[in-house]
Design an enzyme around this catalytic site. Structure first.
Site, PDB file in Angstrom:
ATOM      1  N   GLU A  41      74.152  71.408 -19.487  1.00  0.00           N
ATOM      2  CA  GLU A  41      75.432  70.795 -19.816  1.00  0.00           C
ATOM      3  C   GLU A  41      75.257  69.615 -20.768  1.00  0.00           C
ATOM      4  OE1 GLU A  41      78.258  71.972 -19.092  1.00  0.00           O
ATOM      5  OE2 GLU A  41      77.978  73.301 -17.371  1.00  0.00           O
ATOM      6  N   ASP A  69      75.876  84.336 -20.027  1.00  0.00           N
ATOM      7  CA  ASP A  69      76.687  84.481 -21.232  1.00  0.00           C
ATOM      8  C   ASP A  69      76.113  83.900 -22.526  1.00  0.00           C
ATOM      9  OD1 ASP A  69      77.061  81.969 -20.111  1.00  0.00           O
ATOM     10  OD2 ASP A  69      79.211  82.192 -19.793  1.00  0.00           O
ATOM     11  N   GLU A  73      90.915  84.148 -13.311  1.00  0.00           N
ATOM     12  CA  GLU A  73      89.489  83.845 -13.420  1.00  0.00           C
ATOM     13  C   GLU A  73      88.637  85.096 -13.220  1.00  0.00           C
ATOM     14  OE1 GLU A  73      85.983  81.191 -13.472  1.00  0.00           O
ATOM     15  OE2 GLU A  73      87.936  81.328 -14.431  1.00  0.00           O
ATOM     16  N   GLU A  78      87.314  80.949 -23.267  1.00  0.00           N
ATOM     17  CA  GLU A  78      86.678  82.182 -23.748  1.00  0.00           C
ATOM     18  C   GLU A  78      87.647  83.156 -24.413  1.00  0.00           C
ATOM     19  OE1 GLU A  78      84.030  80.116 -21.164  1.00  0.00           O
ATOM     20  OE2 GLU A  78      86.057  80.861 -20.736  1.00  0.00           O
TER      21      GLU A  78
END
Length: 526
Positions: free
Chosen positions: A92, A229, A354, A418
């Protein structure tokens, strides 16, 4: 539609961003994120003000000069230190802080490179492990590491863009070598599985969990969504970012993405929706995550900007010519993007869930894992000369309103970017206005169901029963992708020409660069 209308819509997005930003400034300035319902603040990403650093390039792209200047005052005062009890989460911190600093530097060329170099050196201690794979977290002062046992594919495969661009800017070979070693490991693992691929396995891809001690993948859970991803994203984007000089990244991307299309991409049984799922030991779950909705945008990016769709790996993936392979990627991009949109359009709020679980393509006591596979469907379609409609191609189906062929597992909309990223890229690379219209519709739902009074935006379920979260990534990514999609194409192209800028996984644009001949030779770049 009239250009004036689109200009007005882009202005509404800018106003909505300012609403959220002003709330952060008022209630949480200097903290990581605002708590929009309790009207408070939280430090959940090192306490350095992640919302500020993550939003630097958004402020620049939206032309918010005074807000950017105040943000820079905060950034210039940072020293990236921590108490001895804390650690910075490597993944992150890299994509949000380091990526944010580098992107803003690229856009405005100021003192931010010094700050990025400072942070890059501090985080480099995360790699001081037996294998050289990064620990989950590292203290930027004491260099103490946290979780040196296992890592996720997304964590180890999503630092290359930031560190290679930093290496290019600073000339520090250690930056390049450190992250390039991870790419070496991923390449070796992919090449070693050639026979497995030939016999129908999934190992053009990688397992999601890696042993930091041995440096090897240790599970058979394969996915393009959560846990994995951006590792796949950085293969193609790393190739493009390097001015297409790191050609092996293209080979690795084509092998992995084509394997995903072959083995993980299915057509729903009733509405013929194309979706990509995950699998364990080659057994598909038929779960479809919002996080996976970055994938059609990535396919479109690869289709439209590829240097060559030939690959040393494609012989393992069927008797296709490069143009046929490219065509399949393009068709899949259209189909999966359509499904991502349908999951928004199915809801009265216009906001996507989600996670959903699609019905299995076949029933009965014996489950055929290949039933409903899109790759088999397109093989059959092409064998008859492409006669009739291809299921899962994104075309409207008359059965569409008859039956929902999926079950919602997690109904929350977390303001994730996304789907919006893919809508933006589909519009940017196809020019089809339908993607732009859909982006606007998502924004309308977001404004109606996520906007709060004076305290910003809150992510949550499909109602005003919102989560008390003001996620920094919404400022960095979600608003940015909507704004860029709604801008007049000439304005968007002027801001960020599509052949000269590549977005990292946190929507931070980096400029395309080319390694020097000396670097290519001395650093072993290939």
């Amino acid at each position: 539609m009239d250009r004036i209308i689109w200009t007005d819509r882009a202005g509404q997005v800018k106003s909505a961003f300012l609403h959220a930003w002003n709330s952060y400034e008022k209630y949480a300035w200097g903290y990581d994120e605002v708590l929009p319902i309790s009207v408070g603040s939280t430090n959940n990403f090192n306490g350095w003000g992640v919302s500020i650093v993550d939003s630097l390039d958004t402020l620049l792209l939206l032309g918010l000069g005074p807000q950017f200047d105040r943000a820079m005052d905060h950034v210039n005062a940072l020293n990236f230190t921590q108490s001895q009890h804390d650690v910075a989460p490597f993944f992150e911190t890299t994509i949000r802080y380091l990526g944010g600093l580098l992107s803003a530097y690229a856009l405005i060329a100021n003192t931010l490179l010094t700050r990025a170099d400072q942070l890059g050196l501090a985080l480099l201690h995360a790699f001081n492990t037996t294998s050289g794979l990064p620990a989950w977290g590292v203290n930027t002062v004491t260099h103490r590491q946290q979780n040196t046992y296992s890592a996720l594919l997304a964590e180890i495969g999503s630092c290359q863009m930031e560190y290679k661009y930093l290496a290019y800017l600073t000339g520090r070979k250690e930056y390049f070598d450190t992250v390039n070693d991870i790419t070496d490991r991923m390449e070796r693992a992919q090449l070693e599985e050639e026979e497995f691929v030939r016999t129908g396995g999934l190992n053009g891809m990688w397992g999601t969990r890696w042993d930091i001690g041995s440096g090897e993948s240790v599970d058979q859970y394969i996915a393009v969504g959560a846990l994995a991803d951006s590792a796949y994203e950085y293969l193609l984007k790393g190739y493009l970012l390097s001015g297409r000089t790191e050609k092996r990244l293209l080979d690795m991307y084509l092998a992995a993405s084509t394997t995903a299309l072959q083995n993980l991409t299915y057509i729903s049984p009733t509405r013929n929706l194309l979706y990509i799922t995950d699998s364990t030991n080659a057994y598909p779950s038929h779960k479809f995550e919002h996080l996976s909705c970055f994938f059609p945008g990535l396919l479109s990016l690869g289709d439209k900007t590829r240097g060559s769709f030939g690959s040393s790996y494609t012989s393992l993936l069927g008797p296709l010519t490069p143009s046929q392979l490219r065509d399949r990627h393009s068709i899949a991009a259209q189909g999966v993007a359509e499904t991502c949109w349908v999951l928004y359009g199915d809801n009265p709020t216009g906001l996507g869930s989600e996670t959903v679980l699609f019905d299995r393509p076949t029933g009965g006591p014996t489950y055929d894992m290949s039933a409903g596979r899109w790759w088999d469907a397109i093989d059959a379609w092409e064998s008859v000369g492409r006669k009739g409609a291809l299921k899962g191609s994104g075309k409207k189906d008359k059965k569409e309103k008859i039956k929902m062929d999926y079950t919602v597992q997690d109904a929350r909309w977390l303001m994730r970017p996304e789907t919006l990223e893919s809508l933006f890229l589909m519009y940017r690379y196809t020019g089809d206005e339908v993607w732009r219209e859909r982006c606007w519709k998502v924004f309308e739902g977001m404004e109606k169901y996520s906007r709060l009074g004076q305290s910003g935006e809150g992510g949550g379920p499909k109602s005003k029963n919102l989560d008390d979260k003001g996620d920094g990534y919404a400022l960095a990514e979600t608003f940015k992708y909507i704004y860029l999609c709604l801008l007049d194409p000439s304005e968007s192209e002027a801001l960020l020409p599509k052949d000269k800028w590549i977005f990292n996984t946190e929507a931070h644009p980096f400029p395309v660069f080319e390694w020097s001949e000396r670097q290519i030779e001395e650093w072993g770049i290939r």
